[in-house]
Design a protein around this motif. Structure first.
Motif, PDB file in Angstrom:
ATOM      1  N   CYS A 117       5.404  -3.713  -0.611  1.00 19.36           N
ATOM      2  CA  CYS A 117       4.242  -2.974   0.103  1.00 19.36           C
ATOM      3  C   CYS A 117       4.613  -2.844   1.593  1.00 19.36           C
ATOM      4  O   CYS A 117       5.099  -3.761   2.318  1.00 19.36           O
ATOM      5  CB  CYS A 117       3.129  -3.914  -0.175  1.00 19.36           C
ATOM      6  SG  CYS A 117       1.733  -3.315   0.892  1.00 19.36           S
ATOM      7  N   CYS A 120       2.625  -4.770   4.369  1.00 20.36           N
ATOM      8  CA  CYS A 120       2.399  -6.131   4.351  1.00 20.36           C
ATOM      9  C   CYS A 120       3.792  -6.967   5.000  1.00 20.36           C
ATOM     10  O   CYS A 120       4.914  -6.188   5.159  1.00 20.36           O
ATOM     11  CB  CYS A 120       2.282  -6.618   2.953  1.00 20.36           C
ATOM     12  SG  CYS A 120       0.806  -6.805   2.365  1.00 20.36           S
ATOM     13  N   CYS A 220       0.008  -7.903  -3.689  1.00 16.51           N
ATOM     14  CA  CYS A 220      -0.706  -8.035  -2.539  1.00 16.51           C
ATOM     15  C   CYS A 220      -2.033  -8.123  -2.328  1.00 16.51           C
ATOM     16  O   CYS A 220      -2.731  -6.988  -2.988  1.00 16.51           O
ATOM     17  CB  CYS A 220       0.049  -7.578  -1.336  1.00 16.51           C
ATOM     18  SG  CYS A 220      -0.376  -5.568  -1.180  1.00 16.51           S
ATOM     19  N   HIS A 223      -3.446  -4.421  -0.609  1.00 16.42           N
ATOM     20  CA  HIS A 223      -3.079  -3.162  -0.874  1.00 16.42           C
ATOM     21  C   HIS A 223      -3.063  -3.129  -2.311  1.00 16.42           C
ATOM     22  O   HIS A 223      -2.887  -1.945  -2.916  1.00 16.42           O
ATOM     23  CB  HIS A 223      -2.199  -2.714  -0.157  1.00 16.42           C
ATOM     24  CG  HIS A 223      -1.954  -3.096   1.291  1.00 16.42           C
ATOM     25  ND1 HIS A 223      -1.334  -4.151   1.880  1.00 16.42           N
ATOM     26  CD2 HIS A 223      -2.843  -2.482   2.133  1.00 16.42           C
ATOM     27  CE1 HIS A 223      -1.607  -4.165   3.081  1.00 16.42           C
ATOM     28  NE2 HIS A 223      -2.664  -3.296   3.451  1.00 16.42           N
TER      29      HIS A 223
HETATM   30 ZN    ZN Z   1       0.107  -4.987   1.153  1.00 19.30          ZN
END
Ligand code: ZN
Length: 240
Positions: A117, A120, A220, A223
């Motif tokens: 991601c 992140c 995560c 997201h």
């Molecule tokens: Zn993320």
């Protein structure tokens, strides 16, 4: 290799090596080429071919595989099957990966072929923990993950196990087969006496016919992006 709407082209690309020069991948972006990998780019796609594929996909429902077949046909209408599918591994007609004799190339590490991601926290990629600013709040340097699974994604035992060949074993989102089998052999079931386990029992009801009873992994929290090398096949209810 440069992939364009006019076909595939094998071209020499020389990167600028001045002290202030951008990284090779950024130099490619500046010239309108999207690299297939970022550290040692060997294959690039022109922005035109990517836009053209999006349009074909939207209006004609063209799959990436069919679109690539079209590009192979444009490159060589007489011998489209000779146009390579991948720069590192060739894929033969039966769909089996064929290693080319390029052992000196660095092999990808587990999960490296999948994308993490981007917003992140990724130490060493978008944050340097050694330069951590103490004035910043702690949540800025933390990641929150959720674990969940789908218990209906059942998979029967294959009829011919020898025909099942992994193309990228453990290099993407799923954990490598050998590593996972080793974990399963070591992992012990801890009896949970206080829990009502009817759901698990239902899920276990017919597991003996199935190779896999479900799939689970980490994503995560913010997201919803799956974490590379974190997906597992459930063997029995929620067990992994
Ligand atoms: Zn993320």
């Amino acid at each position: 290799t440069v992939v364009d709407t006019s076909g595939l082209h094998s071209l020499m690309i020389r990167f600028c090596r001045y002290t202030n020069a951008l990284n090779p991948d950024m130099q490619l972006f500046e010239t309108g080429l999207f690299p297939a990998s970022f550290t040692l780019p060997k294959t690039t796609f022109t922005f035109a071919v990517l836009d053209n594929f999006l349009l074909d996909n939207l209006e004609c429902g063209t799959l990436a595989m069919n679109y690539y077949s079209k590009l192979r046909q444009i490159t060589s209408s007489m011998f489209p099957h000779l146009v390579p599918v991948s720069a590192v591994n060739g894929i033969d007609e039966g769909g089996q990966a064929v290693e080319t004799a390029e052992d000196e190339k660095p092999k990808p590490k587990p999960g490296e072929l999948a994308l993490s991601c981007p917003p992140c926290l990724q130490p060493g990629v978008n944050v340097n923990l050694s330069e951590k600013n103490a004035a910043n709040p702690a949540w800025l340097y933390s990641r929150s993950l959720v674990m969940d699974g789908n218990f209906k994604a059942e998979h029967l035992f294959p009829v011919n196990p020898t025909n099942e060949v992994a193309l990228t074993d453990g290099l993407g989102f799923m954990i490598g087969n050998a590593q996972y089998k080793m974990h399963l052999a070591e992992a012990q079931d801890i009896p949970k006496e206080n829990l009502t386990v009817t759901v698990v029992n239902q899920a276990n009801a017919s597991h003996h016919k199935l190779e896999v009873t479900g799939i689970g992994g980490c994503a995560c929290t913010r997201h919803g992006c799956f974490v590379p090398h974190s997906m597992v096949d459930f063997q029995k209810g929620e067990r992994f």
